[in-house]
Design a protein around this motif. Structure first.
Motif, PDB file in Angstrom:
ATOM      1  N   GLU A 133     -64.579 -13.378  28.145  1.00 40.16           N
ATOM      2  CA  GLU A 133     -63.528 -13.420  27.125  1.00 40.16           C
ATOM      3  C   GLU A 133     -62.926 -14.826  27.117  1.00 40.16           C
ATOM      4  N   ARG A 134     -63.339 -15.649  26.171  1.00 41.98           N
ATOM      5  CA  ARG A 134     -63.013 -17.077  26.183  1.00 41.98           C
ATOM      6  C   ARG A 134     -61.508 -17.348  26.221  1.00 41.98           C
ATOM      7  N   GLU A 135     -60.746 -16.708  25.339  1.00 40.97           N
ATOM      8  CA  GLU A 135     -59.307 -16.966  25.290  1.00 40.97           C
ATOM      9  C   GLU A 135     -58.612 -16.487  26.560  1.00 40.97           C
ATOM     10  N   ARG A 136     -59.025 -15.321  27.056  1.00 39.06           N
ATOM     11  CA  ARG A 136     -58.435 -14.809  28.289  1.00 39.06           C
ATOM     12  C   ARG A 136     -58.808 -15.692  29.480  1.00 39.06           C
ATOM     13  N   HIS A 137     -60.043 -16.170  29.473  1.00 45.31           N
ATOM     14  CA  HIS A 137     -60.504 -17.090  30.513  1.00 45.31           C
ATOM     15  C   HIS A 137     -59.626 -18.343  30.543  1.00 45.31           C
ATOM     16  N   LYS A 138     -59.382 -18.872  29.365  1.00 39.46           N
ATOM     17  CA  LYS A 138     -58.541 -20.061  29.253  1.00 39.46           C
ATOM     18  C   LYS A 138     -57.117 -19.770  29.713  1.00 39.46           C
ATOM     19  N   ARG A 139     -56.582 -18.601  29.339  1.00 42.30           N
ATOM     20  CA  ARG A 139     -55.215 -18.241  29.714  1.00 42.30           C
ATOM     21  C   ARG A 139     -55.052 -18.084  31.229  1.00 42.30           C
ATOM     22  N   VAL A 140     -56.027 -17.429  31.844  1.00 37.71           N
ATOM     23  CA  VAL A 140     -55.974 -17.235  33.306  1.00 37.71           C
ATOM     24  C   VAL A 140     -56.101 -18.575  34.020  1.00 37.71           C
ATOM     25  N   PHE A 141     -57.006 -19.435  33.531  1.00 39.85           N
ATOM     26  CA  PHE A 141     -57.188 -20.754  34.144  1.00 39.85           C
ATOM     27  C   PHE A 141     -55.907 -21.575  34.066  1.00 39.85           C
ATOM     28  N   ARG A 142     -55.265 -21.596  32.901  1.00 40.58           N
ATOM     29  CA  ARG A 142     -54.041 -22.379  32.744  1.00 40.58           C
ATOM     30  C   ARG A 142     -52.924 -21.857  33.642  1.00 40.58           C
ATOM     31  N   LYS A 143     -52.897 -20.559  33.825  1.00 38.52           N
ATOM     32  CA  LYS A 143     -51.867 -19.989  34.691  1.00 38.52           C
ATOM     33  C   LYS A 143     -52.080 -20.441  36.136  1.00 38.52           C
ATOM     34  N   MET A 144     -53.327 -20.436  36.575  1.00 37.45           N
ATOM     35  CA  MET A 144     -53.642 -20.920  37.925  1.00 37.45           C
ATOM     36  C   MET A 144     -53.356 -22.412  38.049  1.00 37.45           C
ATOM     37  N   LEU A 145     -53.624 -23.154  36.978  1.00 38.14           N
ATOM     38  CA  LEU A 145     -53.366 -24.591  36.985  1.00 38.14           C
ATOM     39  C   LEU A 145     -51.872 -24.861  37.143  1.00 38.14           C
ATOM     40  N   ARG A 146     -51.044 -24.124  36.428  1.00 42.39           N
ATOM     41  CA  ARG A 146     -49.588 -24.304  36.538  1.00 42.39           C
ATOM     42  C   ARG A 146     -49.085 -23.900  37.928  1.00 42.39           C
ATOM     43  N   PHE A 147     -49.649 -22.831  38.471  1.00 42.52           N
ATOM     44  CA  PHE A 147     -49.252 -22.415  39.816  1.00 42.52           C
ATOM     45  C   PHE A 147     -49.599 -23.504  40.824  1.00 42.52           C
ATOM     46  N   ASN A 148     -50.792 -24.104  40.667  1.00 38.32           N
ATOM     47  CA  ASN A 148     -51.190 -25.228  41.511  1.00 38.32           C
ATOM     48  C   ASN A 148     -50.171 -26.353  41.450  1.00 38.32           C
ATOM     49  N   ALA A 149     -49.841 -26.753  40.233  1.00 41.21           N
ATOM     50  CA  ALA A 149     -48.914 -27.868  40.034  1.00 41.21           C
ATOM     51  C   ALA A 149     -47.541 -27.559  40.607  1.00 41.21           C
ATOM     52  N   PHE A 150     -47.076 -26.342  40.385  1.00 42.83           N
ATOM     53  CA  PHE A 150     -45.782 -25.909  40.887  1.00 42.83           C
ATOM     54  C   PHE A 150     -45.693 -26.049  42.407  1.00 42.83           C
ATOM     55  N   MET A 151     -46.809 -25.804  43.098  1.00 44.87           N
ATOM     56  CA  MET A 151     -46.831 -25.863  44.564  1.00 44.87           C
ATOM     57  C   MET A 151     -47.130 -27.260  45.101  1.00 44.87           C
ATOM     58  N   VAL A 152     -48.147 -27.919  44.523  1.00 40.80           N
ATOM     59  CA  VAL A 152     -48.700 -29.098  45.173  1.00 40.80           C
ATOM     60  C   VAL A 152     -47.853 -30.358  45.001  1.00 40.80           C
ATOM     61  N   PHE A 153     -47.250 -30.561  43.830  1.00 41.19           N
ATOM     62  CA  PHE A 153     -46.502 -31.797  43.613  1.00 41.19           C
ATOM     63  C   PHE A 153     -45.262 -31.913  44.507  1.00 41.19           C
ATOM     64  N   PRO A 154     -44.395 -30.898  44.600  1.00 42.45           N
ATOM     65  CA  PRO A 154     -43.247 -31.045  45.496  1.00 42.45           C
ATOM     66  C   PRO A 154     -43.658 -31.141  46.958  1.00 42.45           C
ATOM     67  N   ALA A 155     -44.735 -30.442  47.330  1.00 38.92           N
ATOM     68  CA  ALA A 155     -45.179 -30.476  48.728  1.00 38.92           C
ATOM     69  C   ALA A 155     -45.653 -31.870  49.124  1.00 38.92           C
ATOM     70  N   LEU A 156     -46.489 -32.488  48.284  1.00 38.65           N
ATOM     71  CA  LEU A 156     -47.036 -33.804  48.627  1.00 38.65           C
ATOM     72  C   LEU A 156     -46.018 -34.927  48.433  1.00 38.65           C
ATOM     73  N   PHE A 157     -45.262 -34.886  47.346  1.00 43.41           N
ATOM     74  CA  PHE A 157     -44.241 -35.912  47.152  1.00 43.41           C
ATOM     75  C   PHE A 157     -43.168 -35.794  48.238  1.00 43.41           C
ATOM     76  N   GLY A 158     -42.882 -34.571  48.649  1.00 41.92           N
ATOM     77  CA  GLY A 158     -41.928 -34.363  49.734  1.00 41.92           C
ATOM     78  C   GLY A 158     -42.443 -34.905  51.046  1.00 41.92           C
ATOM     79  N   LEU A 159     -43.740 -34.733  51.310  1.00 43.09           N
ATOM     80  CA  LEU A 159     -44.336 -35.270  52.534  1.00 43.09           C
ATOM     81  C   LEU A 159     -44.250 -36.794  52.549  1.00 43.09           C
TER      82      LEU A 159
END
Length: 491
Positions: free
Chosen positions: A288-314
């Motif tokens: 399901e192309r649109e659902r695939h894209k939606r799930v991927f973007r959600k994981m991408l945002r979750f990644n960003a939400f976690m990784v940027f403060p963690a690394l910039f904080g380090l």
């Protein structure tokens, strides 16, 4: 898989991934501090010289079949059985080969100006001992694939915590007894052994004889590309250690490895939260192309939400962290750590992009992308090494960041995600994390006591970042808080 079930499994997987990697971060940090206080940069450097060889050997014995198992639509006992016996046989052959090549590895590092005043006489026996790790690991690859495919993230979290605690205790004890880098090597062997034993304990699958290797033929076209890709990934990830070992002193390799260890600890923690769910979940929605894209973007945002403060904080607390935890003898690794923090956010994002492409059965795209990035990195590092370690690390980091545009090009081809959409998913978290760190650095600049400074930096940065997430109405932030408080299910 129904939508509701998929969301529940994804949320549960992310939760246990976060718990597991949080525990790994805490335990790894604590044991790492004690070891770094006891051992010298040269001790870490000796083990670091061998990392790329053992990791490539480990990839060769796996040959991409573990991922191929996880990606098959239908799977039977014979598939697991063929992969298990193939991995065991290949690992034994690889170990014998590396056993006899160990003196040549030592000779490679000794033939440099930096090695003139260094004693590398124990590198050969250390290599032969360290390489036993991938033989032991081969006994658990099929069992790991079983746990991975069935989304048994809780069990894998338990396995990792037990293995890390046991192996770190062994390594620390040996370091205290004066075994230096032998303690680090033994720690790695112990971790792999514990993992393998527990994979067998938690997995329901068992190997049998006789064995048919026919299933490997069906998986080979897919797995061979993953094999080449994994080899390139390991070379890309360890090329700096190899180049430093060749052109600089073992001490310098140890400093880089210490900086990279702290940075990788953070990026790996974020990667681990999605690693056990990304491919299975993306695989379930790939039709399901649109659902695939939606799930991927959600994981991408979750990644960003976690990784940027963690690394910039380090990067923000790196100096105080090193001085307090592993003492002044490691202070020279701080600038390297800060440079690496600027680019380590690419690790989980590249992994996510690669897994999306893999679910579309385009492992060839992943392979050629990785090869291209690797050749670019090796060429750039080779020409930059005369200008110093910091220049080499800067070049390496810049290439990793720039190459995200290539990864997103392939993602666009598969699910139609445009580059500007990916940037919109990532940039707000990066900008707000950077703003929180800059304000924190300004507010805490008058403080001289490093203990108070470290504590306040962490507290203020976390408070500011959380406040900014709430102020700008981050959906990811609200969903994480809601899930943790059991007010609603993660969407």
């Amino acid at each position: 898989m129904p939508e509701k079930t998929l969301k529940e499994k994804t949320a549960k997987g992310l939760m246990w991934g976060t718990i597991s990697n949080g525990a790994q971060l805490v335990l790894g940090t604590l044991f790492g501090i004690f070891l770094a206080r006891i051992l010298s940069p040269s001790d870490y450097g000796m083990v670091g010289l061998l990392t790329v060889f053992s990791q490539i050997a480990s990839v060769l014995q796996d040959s991409g079949f573990r991922t191929a198992l996880a990606n098959r639509r239908e799977i039977v006992h014979e598939d697991y059985n063929a992969v298990f016996w193939f991995n065991v046989g290949t690992s034994c052959v690889m170990y014998l080969l590396l056993f006899f090549l160990a003196p040549l590895i030592t000779e490679f590092y000794q033939h440099s100006d930096a090695a003139a005043n260094q004693d590398l006489s124990e590198l050969t026996p250390l290599a032969r001992f360290s390489f036993l790790g991938f033989v032991i690991a081969s006994l658990g690859t099929a069992h790991y694939a079983y746990l991975f495919r069935t989304l048994q993230v809780k069990q894998k979290a338990i396995i990792t915590v037990i293995s890390l605690t046991t192996s770190s205790t062994i390594g620390l004890t040996m370091a205290l007894k004066g075994y230096a880098y032998w303690g680090l090597a033994t720690q790695g062997i112990a971790f792999t052994t514990c993992n393998t034993i527990l994979f067998w304990y938690f997995s329901k699958w068992r190997p049998t004889l006789p064995v048919s290797f026919h299933p490997l033929k069906e998986m080979f076209g897919f797995s061979s590309k993953l094999l080449a890709n994994d080899i390139c990934n390991n070379i890309n990830g360890n090329i700096l250690s190899v180049m430093l070992g060749r052109f600089y002193a073992v001490h310098d390799v140890g400093l880089y490895n210490q900086a990279n260890k702290w940075t990788s600890m953070v990026s790996t923690m974020v990667l681990g939260t999605i690693k056990d769910v990304a491919q299975p979940v993306l695989r379930n929605v790939e039709t399901e192309r649109e659902r695939h894209k939606r799930v991927f973007r959600k994981m991408l945002r979750f990644n960003a939400f976690m990784v940027f403060p963690a690394l910039f904080g380090l990067a923000l607390i790196s100096r105080e962290l090193i001085l307090i935890t592993v003492t002044e003898k490691w202070l020279d690794c701080v600038p390297l750590m800060q440079i690496l923090c600027a680019g380590a956010f690419t690790v989980p994002i590249q992994y996510l992009c690669a897994n999306l492409v893999i679910t579309k059965e385009r492992s060839d795209l992943v392979l050629w992308n990785t090869v291209g990035m690797g050749l670019t990195q090796i060429s750039a590092i080779f020409f930059s090494y005369p200008y110093g370690i910091h220049t080499m690390v800067c070049v390496y980091t810049a290439i990793n960041i720039a190459w995200l545009t290539i990864w997103f090009y392939f993602v666009h081809r598969e699910i139609g995600l445009r580059l500007w959409e990916a940037v919109l998913d990532l940039f707000p978290y990066a900008a707000l994390a950077a703003l929180a760190m800059v304000v924190t650095a300004f507010v805490t600049s008058p403080i001289e006591n490093i203990y108070l400074l470290l504590g306040l930096k962490i507290f203020i940065a976390a408070l500011l970042y959380g406040g900014l997430m709430w102020l700008f109405g981050s959906v990811t932030f609200k969903e994480c808080i809601s899930y943790l408080l059991n007010k609603k299910r993660a969407r």
